[in-house]
Design an enzyme around this catalytic site. Structure first.
Site, PDB file in Angstrom:
ATOM      1  N   PHE A  86      -1.615  -4.770   6.466  1.00 28.65           N
ATOM      2  CA  PHE A  86      -2.940  -4.147   6.368  1.00 28.65           C
ATOM      3  C   PHE A  86      -3.522  -4.199   4.949  1.00 28.65           C
ATOM      4  O   PHE A  86      -4.706  -3.930   4.751  1.00 28.65           O
ATOM      5  CB  PHE A  86      -2.934  -2.691   6.874  1.00 28.65           C
ATOM      6  N   ASP A 122       0.850  -9.894  11.895  1.00 28.96           N
ATOM      7  CA  ASP A 122       1.084 -10.986  10.966  1.00 28.96           C
ATOM      8  C   ASP A 122       0.064 -10.911   9.841  1.00 28.96           C
ATOM      9  O   ASP A 122      -0.889 -10.135   9.911  1.00 28.96           O
ATOM     10  CB  ASP A 122       1.080 -12.351  11.666  1.00 28.96           C
ATOM     11  N   TYR A 174      -2.961 -11.458   7.031  1.00 27.52           N
ATOM     12  CA  TYR A 174      -4.338 -11.946   7.064  1.00 27.52           C
ATOM     13  C   TYR A 174      -4.319 -13.454   6.786  1.00 27.52           C
ATOM     14  O   TYR A 174      -3.530 -13.945   5.977  1.00 27.52           O
ATOM     15  CB  TYR A 174      -5.178 -11.259   6.000  1.00 27.52           C
ATOM     16  N   HIS A 190      -4.688   0.574  17.938  1.00 31.74           N
ATOM     17  CA  HIS A 190      -4.811  -0.201  16.701  1.00 31.74           C
ATOM     18  C   HIS A 190      -6.103   0.188  15.974  1.00 31.74           C
ATOM     19  O   HIS A 190      -7.111   0.491  16.615  1.00 31.74           O
ATOM     20  CB  HIS A 190      -4.813  -1.695  17.036  1.00 31.74           C
TER      21      HIS A 190
END
Length: 225
Positions: free
Chosen positions: A79, A66, A68, A189
């Site tokens: 990202f 989701d 920031y 991740h």
């Protein structure tokens, strides 16, 4: 929620917009706004991933969770952060892997990944909005049904796309992708908590370009010049 969307996506997603669950998303976001809640990204940027990467241009899909939740960070591309915002730790680790993999100097000045999006990298968060300072606060309002439909459409209607699945959440979307048609690359991740467990050294950026080239498809310039 007014939807301004690239025509190549709008024609494919119109059936989703007309389903009851999407009406519930609209009502939820309207109620949040009426209650004085701050939502990221801005309304004009919720569908930035699609506006920057028309359907016919998609070569690579990167799946995030989701947006920031800090002020000024989210710009609708997973990202990525808005120009002038310091790259968050996960993005710094992505840049570190690019430097190791491709020899591109570590990017320090910007975290805006729109240059990737314009080349055909669909930077797709599974959840498209978030309440300020409350991570995952919109995780159950219906966005995943919408974005799952997008992943499925890309898999079904396109050939030779690279899907980069970083972390367990992104990897949970693997069942939506046809591995006979597409390249699926998995790693941990890029978060500081897990990057050393398999993200560093994954070489996904060179592997993506090599595979695209083998299919006669133009590669991605992973620098942000």
């Amino acid at each position: 929620m007014e939807i301004n969307l690239n025509p190549s996506w709008k024609e494919r997603l119109l059936p989703e917009f007309e389903k009851p669950y999407f009406g519930e998303i609209r009502l939820f976001l309207k109620a949040e706004k009426a209650a004085g809640k701050t939502i990221y990204p801005s309304g004009q940027q919720i569908f930035s991933a699609f506006d920057n990467t028309p359907f016919e241009n998609v070569k690579v899909v990167i799946i995030g969770q989701d947006p920031y939740h800090g002020h000024g960070q989210a710009n609708g591309l997973c990202f990525s952060v808005s120009p002038g915002i310091k790259p968050p730790p996960s993005l710094v680790n992505i840049f570190k892997e690019i430097e190791t993999d491709l020899g591109i100097p570590l990017q320090k000045e910007t975290g805006d990944l729109s240059a990737w999006a314009r080349q055909g990298v669909l930077l797709l968060n599974a959840v498209l909005t978030v309440r300020a300072n409350e991570p995952a606060s919109h995780g159950s309002i219906g966005w995943q049904q919408f974005t799952d439909s997008i992943i499925s459409k890309v898999s079904a209607e396109k050939d030779a796309v690279v899907f980069l699945l970083w972390g367990k959440f992104a990897q949970s979307k693997k069942a939506l992708i046809d591995p006979a048609k597409h390249l699926v690359l998995e790693a941990s991740h890029p978060s500081p908590f897990s990057a050393s467990a398999g993200f560093f050294g994954c070489r996904h950026f060179s592997k993506s370009n090599q595979w695209l080239a083998s299919k006669g498809i133009g590669s991605i310039s992973w620098g942000l010049e």
